[in-house]
Design an enzyme around this catalytic site. Structure first.
Site: not given
Ligand code: PEP
Ligand code: MN
Length: 639
Positions: A534, A536
């Site tokens: 992921t 960010f």
């Protein structure tokens, strides 16, 4: 021996056990683990373990079977994480240390330091005292070399390591380096080991040219018995009959050593092979073997290097190597270590209303404690920041917008799930916020249980639907009869687990959540696809942006714009980007609230070196677009 203390031992009882052991002549070290606290007692003396077992607060006493005691896994089950400045070596990190064989002059070390830092190195190496085979070869610049190395480390915000060859230099060198290096030739120089150990500082301990693994670990034991617990082992090739390479890289030593000791082990492909072309493949082999990092020789002009030129990588080769290592990391359950930023309080006054802590800077994230987003916060800032967990994405934006938090860290994209639209939509609604950085976290799922729960007794598994989905193959095979229960987030599932007494429940989440809620990881890395990352964004109000941005070289920009409803309107803007040779990294479109069938485009581009060219491009797009905003400038994850 290992003295395992009872959970409820009082501080007074612990002091008594310590003094008892010290008076008998043992060196006593306290080791706080996830499960128990133990005292390690080592020394020349031997006593009847029962006399210790009878002391109040002692649960049991276990002898250590290996000749190395403090270094052994028996003494400490958890991996030791060695901290060198803000860099951490060990656990599931891969730290890349790079620099020249020897420091040669100011320009050389500055040039190399800047380039390796930009490529992703987290620590700078460079010899100042060179143990050379021939007395007529370059012996290093001595203390002047250390001064230059320190200056380069400071200039590019990297801790430094350099080899110490003499006990009489230890004190002087301690004033310059962040980590001592003990070279292969000195691995069994016991007087040197003792002197270095006494400093308590981190040490990189190379394996001797013909040292067995046990001899190597005994050398680590010397360092630890003398006073440091910050030892990183380094496999750098051993002497064999083979002449094709300078030494023979003993990759199998890496998993062997990791079984025997809690200390991190890294590899040195440069001295192991002696040949530039072998350095990158062997670096990958080292990482694939489970090492916690590599130390690589890199030079701006290898053909002119004073030492080890033939094995030094060109800067461009090093850049590629770091990318390859990063790509390999997920396969072995690791992630590339980066230097977290420090945001000094003094550089921008506390915002009004900043509340979660009076003493430190606040960073907001969405989720509960232990979430992957919290891991992204920890990777982006140093340990002194306090976190503000927020219930929703909108709350997280509000926290930073209102000044309750200085920064917010929000997911923008997942390699399996795609773009996180909430973040883009909220960004569009918060023009006062700007992107100042990005971060990346590998989403590694684990089966988490109450300490002591075994596979056979698990009846229910809680997780976010994506967590359950991503671990479906594991659940189908290992826990086909367990009920799968959806939860609003993965760390929340662990929070629930911790609050329930039902030992037959389990959760799927990241390891930080297990640690935070005192639960146990029963199976690690249970997801089907290991390339689950992921990305960010780190957001700030404009007035707090510069402090964060100033600490890294900015190489990406994010923009948003809308275009008129006519043929080729989007194409015209994309052509402007392409026309200036700017590389586009991402393109998304989102519906504009209140304007049916109209879209806002999000674009990420590689920031061109030429600032004037970039400004001109922005002006061009602004002119053509109906609405336009630069969402932020930031450094990509590999800085
Ligand atoms: C070095 O790292 O520069 C060096 C001399 O290494 P080793 O001690 O492994 O030969
Ligand atoms: Mn060298």
């Amino acid at each position: 021996m290992i003295v395992i203390l009872k959970q409820g031992i009082t501080p007074q009882e612990k002091d008594k056990v310590r003094s008892f052991l010290s008076e008998k002549g043992f060196i006593v070290k306290e080791i706080v683990g996830q499960q128990d606290t133990v005292l390690g007692a080592v020394g020349k003396v031997s006593i009847d373990p029962r006399t210790v077992e009878l002391l109040p607060g002692v649960s049991s006493v276990v002898p250590i079977s290996k000749p190395y005691k403090l270094a052994s896994r028996e003494m400490k089950k958890e991996d030791t994480i060695v901290s060198v400045g803000r860099v951490r070596i060990g656990g599931n990190r891969v730290a890349v240390i790079a620099g020249p064989c020897a420091v040669e002059n100011y320009d050389q070390i500055m040039t190399i330091a800047e380039s390796v830092r930009e490529a992703g190195a987290v620590m700078l190496r460079g010899g100042a005292f060179k143990p050379r085979t021939s007395p007529y070869s370059f012996q290093g610049l001595g203390e002047e070399g250390l001064r230059l190395l320190r200056a380069a480390g400071d200039a590019f915000d990297m801790p430094i390591t350099s080899e110490v060859v003499s006990p009489s230099d230890v004190r002087m060198m301690a004033g310059y380096v962040d980590m001592f290096q003990i070279g292969a030739r000195n691995m069994q120089n016991f007087e040197l080991l003792k002197e270095v150990g006494k400093t308590g500082m981190p040490v990189l301990l190379k394996r001797g040219l013909s040292a067995t693994i046990e001899e190597w670990l005994m050398a680590a034991e010397y360092l630890m018995a003398s006073g440091t617990d910050q030892v990183v082992l380094c496999e750098r090739g051993i002497r064999t009959f083979e002449k094709a390479t300078r030494n023979t890289l003993d990759c199998s030593a890496i998993p062997v050593v990791q079984k025997l000791t809690h200390l991190p082990v890294i590899g040195d492909p440069s001295h192991a092979t002696g040949l530039r072309d072998m350095v990158s493949p062997m670096s990958l082999a080292i990482v694939a073997s489970g090492a916690s990092g590599v130390i690589v020789e890199v030079h701006n002009a290898p053909e002119k290097a004073f030492s080890d030129g033939p094995q030094s990588l060109y800067l461009s080769q090093f850049q590629k190597l770091v990318h390859d290592i990063q790509a390999l990391c997920p396969v072995v359950g690791k992630s590339l270590e980066r230097i977290p930023r420090i945001i000094p309080e003094s550089m921008s006054g506390r915002s009004a209303g900043e509340e979660a802590s009076r003493d430190s800077l606040v960073v907001a994230f969405q989720g509960v404690r232990g979430a992957f987003s919290e891991l992204a916060v920890r990777r982006s800032f140093d340990d002194s920041v306090s976190v503000l967990p927020c219930h929703t994405f909108a709350d997280t934006f509000d926290a930073v917008s209102s000044g309750k938090a200085r920064y917010a860290v929000l997911p923008v994209e997942n390699t399996l799930g795609g773009t996180v639209y909430d973040t883009l939509d909220l960004l569009a609604m918060h023009p006062e916020l700007t992107i100042v950085g990005e971060q990346q976290v590998r989403v590694m799922h684990n089966l988490i249980v109450h300490p002591g729960t075994e596979m056979g007794s698990i009846r229910k598994v809680y997780s976010h639907p994506q967590g359950l989905q991503q671990c479906k193959a594991f659940l189908d095979k290992e826990l086909p009869d367990a009920e799968r229960v959806s939860y609003f987030d993965t760390a929340g599932a662990v929070e629930h687990l911790a609050s329930s007494d039902d030992m037959s429940e389990a959760a799927i989440a990241g390891a930080p959540a297990a640690a935070y809620y005192g639960m146990e990881v029963l199976r690690q890395g249970i997801e089907t696809d290991a390339s689950n990352y992921t990305r960010f964004y780190i957001l700030a109000r404009e007035e707090n942006a510069e402090v964060y941005r100033s600490q890294a070289k900015l190489d990406k920009a994010a923009l948003s714009f809308s275009v008129s409803d006519e043929p080729g309107a989007l194409m015209d803007i994309l052509r402007m980007i392409a026309g200036r040779g700017v590389n586009m990294k991402k393109l998304e479109s989102r519906p504009i609230p209140g304007k049916p069938w109209e879209y806002l485009f999000f674009v990420e581009i590689q920031l061109p070196e030429d600032k004037a060219g970039f400004d001109a491009l922005m002006d061009e797009i602004r002119e053509k677009a109906v609405s336009f905003r630069v969402l932020g400038l930031y450094a990509s994850v590999i800085e």
